[in-house]
Design an enzyme around this catalytic site. Structure first.
Site, PDB file in Angstrom:
ATOM      1  CG  ASP A  64       6.507 -16.397   6.076  1.00 43.33           C
ATOM      2  OD1 ASP A  64       7.677 -16.588   6.462  1.00 43.33           O
ATOM      3  OD2 ASP A  64       5.991 -15.268   6.023  1.00 43.33           O
TER       4      ASP A  64
ATOM      5  NE  ARG B 116       9.251 -21.092  10.364  1.00 42.60           N
ATOM      6  CZ  ARG B 116       8.614 -19.951  10.108  1.00 42.60           C
ATOM      7  NH1 ARG B 116       8.657 -19.427   8.894  1.00 42.60           N
ATOM      8  NH2 ARG B 116       7.931 -19.349  11.056  1.00 42.60           N
TER       9      ARG B 116
HETATM   10  C1  S3P Z   1       7.825 -10.631   6.031  1.00 40.51           C
HETATM   11  C2  S3P Z   1       8.876 -11.004   5.237  1.00 40.51           C
HETATM   12  C3  S3P Z   1       9.520 -12.324   5.345  1.00 40.51           C
HETATM   13  C4  S3P Z   1       8.622 -13.315   6.072  1.00 40.51           C
HETATM   14  C5  S3P Z   1       8.038 -12.748   7.338  1.00 40.51           C
HETATM   15  C6  S3P Z   1       7.212 -11.522   7.024  1.00 40.51           C
HETATM   16  C7  S3P Z   1       7.261  -9.281   5.843  1.00 40.51           C
HETATM   17  O1  S3P Z   1      10.712 -12.196   6.074  1.00 40.51           O
HETATM   18  O2  S3P Z   1       9.326 -14.498   6.338  1.00 40.51           O
HETATM   19  O3  S3P Z   1       7.231 -13.702   7.978  1.00 40.51           O
HETATM   20  O4  S3P Z   1       6.163  -9.005   6.361  1.00 40.51           O
HETATM   21  O5  S3P Z   1       7.910  -8.463   5.163  1.00 40.51           O
HETATM   22  P1  S3P Z   1      12.099 -11.749   5.363  1.00 40.51           P
HETATM   23  O6  S3P Z   1      11.928 -10.347   4.917  1.00 40.51           O
HETATM   24  O7  S3P Z   1      13.140 -11.870   6.433  1.00 40.51           O
HETATM   25  O8  S3P Z   1      12.298 -12.725   4.252  1.00 40.51           O
END
Ligand code: S3P
Length: 427
Positions: free
Chosen positions: A314, A345
Site C-alpha cells: 500500500d 496504481r
Molecule cells: C489488506 C491487504 C492488502 C492491502 C489492503 C489491505 C488487508 O491487500 O493492499 O489495502 O487488510 O489484509 P491484498 O490482500 O489484496 O494484497
C-alpha cells in the site's frame, strides 16, 4: 473537491494517525461473530471500515459508534448473524467484501454483497476458488466480479496454497475455517500481514502459525474483548514521506502500528538513508506499536522486489514519489498486484509523475523512477484512489509551483482529515 498544495519546507509537529484500517476491519468482523460485547477504542475513521460496520448492521449486529472513535459491538456468536433483505454495500473496500465473504460462506443463508464502480472491477475469483472448495456456492458477474451472491452452509476444511500473496485471501479462508469441521490451513508464498491471526488469538481462538503456514480449527467460540487499535502505518507513510523530503522537517507520528508484515516502509527507507527513529515500542492487542520520529534526510534509492512487495504493497505510491528525490532512483518489480487495487496504481502513478515532468518507465509488474528530478506542480488525477491523492499531495510539497489534487475527497477512504493534518504541520 479540489485541494491546492503549495510547496513547503520545514514540516514540524506531532500527528495522531487514524486507527489502523486493516486491524479495524478484522476486529469489527470478529466482534460481530464473537459471544458477548466487544469494545474497540481508536476504531478507524476510514470510510472503508465504516462500510464494514454498515454491512454487519444489515445482518442485525447491534453496533454503536461514539464520537471519540470508540465502537461497541454486541456479538451474535458464530451463527447468530441474520440474513439481510438488502444487498450489503462494501463501497470502495476490497477488504470488506473479501474478508466478510469468508464469514458469509459459513452462514446458513444467502447474502448478496457489492460495492462501488471501482470495487465492481476488482477480481473476486481469488476468494471464490478456496471458499467454493470449502463447500460454499458463490455467484459472480463473469465468475469474477461483484455483486457476489454467497450461498453459505456447512464447510469442509481445506489446505490452501495461496496463488497470490494476499492477506485478504488468507483472512477469508481462515475466517471460513471457523465454520469448517476440522482444521483449515493456509500456506503463503510470501509472508503477509498477520492481523487476522493476532486478532483471532485476542478473541480466544487457537491459531497455529509456523513460518508460511497458518491453521485454525473450526467451531471455536470467540469471546468479546476490549481493545485499542494502533495508528495506521499506511496513513503514517505519507507523513514519513513528507518529513523526509521537505527540507528541515521533524515530525513525530504517534502510536503507529508496526505489524511485522507491514513495517517494510520503515525498514526499507531506513536502509536507503531515511532518518526514522522508533521510540518506545509496546503492544496494543497483540500488535506492536511505537512512536516514530522522522527528520529530513537524503535517500539513496534502490530496487524493491520479491518478498519485499507485500510488506509495502500500500506504500508504493508514496515510495514512487519519494524516488524522484532520491540519489539513484527506485525500481519496483513483482508488483503486478498494483494493477488491481483501488485503481490501476502503476498507471495512476506513472501518469501523474509524468504530468509533473518526471522520468518514469512503466513495466507490467512495476515501474522505474529516476532520481534527482525537479517536479513541476500540475493538476493531479486521483482516479478515485485515496493513496494516489495523498502521495501526490506530498509530491506537491517539493514541486515548483502549485499542485492541484482533483477529486481529493477520496482520501477519506482511509484517512478523513489528511489534508488538514498536513496543513497543520506547515505551522
Ligand atoms: C489488506 C491487504 C492488502 C492491502 C489492503 C489491505 C488487508 O491487500 O493492499 O489495502 O487488510 O489484509 P491484498 O490482500 O489484496 O494484497
Amino acid at each position: 473537491m479540489k485541494v491546492t498544495i503549495r510547496p513547503s519546507p520545514r514540516l514540524s509537529g506531532r500527528v495522531q494517525l487514524p486507527g489502523d484500517k486493516s486491524v479495524s476491519h478484522r476486529l469489527a468482523m470478529l466482534g460481530a461473530i464473537a459471544e458477548g460485547v466487544t469494545r474497540i477504542a481508536n476504531f478507524a475513521t476510514s470510510h472503508d471500515c465504516h462500510s464494514t460496520l454498515a454491512c454487519l448492521s444489515l445482518m442485525s449486529v447491534p453496533i454503536a459508534v461514539e464520537s471519540n472513535h470508540q465502537v461497541t459491538i454486541q456479538g451474535r456468536g458464530l451463527l447468530g448473524l441474520k440474513p439481510s433483505s438488502e444487498t450489503l454495500d462494501a463501497q470502495n473496500s476490497g477488504s470488506t467484501i473479501r474478508m466478510l465473504s469468508g464469514i458469509l460462506a459459513g452462514q446458513k443463508f444467502a447474502t448478496r454483497i457489492s460495492g462501488d464502480e471501482s470495487l465492481q472491477k476488482r477480481p473476486m475469483n481469488r476468494i471464490m476458488a478456496p471458499l467454493t472448495q470449502m463447500g460454499a456456492h458463490i455467484e459472480a458477474i463473469q465468475g469474477n466480479y461483484p455483486p457476489l451472491t454467497i450461498h453459505g452452509g456447512r464447510l469442509r476444511p481445506i489446505c490452501y496454497e495461496l496463488p497470490v500473496a494476499s492477506a485478504q485471501v488468507k483472512s477469508a479462508v481462515l475466517l471460513a475455517g471457523l465454520y469448517a469441521e476440522g482444521e483449515t490451513t493456509v500456506v503463503e508464498p510470501v509472508l503477509t500481514r498477520n492481523h487476522t491471526e493476532l486478532a483471532l488469538r485476542g478473541f480466544g481462538a487457537e491459531v497455529k502459525a509456523d513460518r508460511n503456514t497458518v491453521s485454525v480449527r473450526g467451531g471455536q467460540k470467540l469471546r468479546g474483548i476490549e481493545t485499542t487499535v494502533p495508528g495506521d502505518l499506511s496513513s503514517a507513510a505519507f507523513f514519513i514521506g513528507a518529513a523526509t523530503l521537505a527540507a528541515g522537517s521533524e515530525v513525530i507520528l504517534e502510536e503507529v502500528g508496526l505489524n511485522p508484515g507491514r513495517r517494510g516502509i520503515v525498514d526499507l527507507l531506513a536502509g536507503m538513508g531515511a532518518s526514522i527513529e522508533i521510540l518506545d515500542t509496546r503492544l496494543h492487542g497483540g500488535e506492536p506499536v511505537a512512536d516514530l520520529r522522522v527528520r529530513t534526510a537524503g535517500l539513496r534509492g534502490g530496487r524493491i522486489f520479491g518478498a519485499q512487495i507485500p510488506q509495502v504493497i500500500d506504500e508504493i505510491p508514496i515510495l514512487a514519489v519519494m524516488a524522484t528525490q532520491s540519489e539513484e532512483g527506485i525500481e519496483i518489480r513483482d508488483a503486478g498486484e498494483l494493477r488491481v487495487k483501488e485503481s490501476d496504481r502503476i498507471r495512476s502513478i506513472v501518469e501523474n509523475l509524468r504530468a509533473m515532468g518526471a522520468d518514469v518507465e512503466e513495466f507490467e509488474d512495476g515501474l522505474a523512477v529516476a532520481g534527482r528530478q525537479r517536479l513541476q506542480g500540475t493538476v493531479i488525477k486521483t482516479y478515485n484512489d485515496h493513496r494516489i491523492a495523498m502521495a501526490f499531495a506530498v509530491a506537491g510539497l517539493v514541486a515548483r509551483g502549485d499542485t492541484v489534487i482533483e477529486g481529493a475527497e477520496c482520501a477519506a477512504v482511509s484517512f478523513p482529515g489528511f489534508f488538514e493534518a498536513l496543513e497543520k504541520l506547515k505551522g
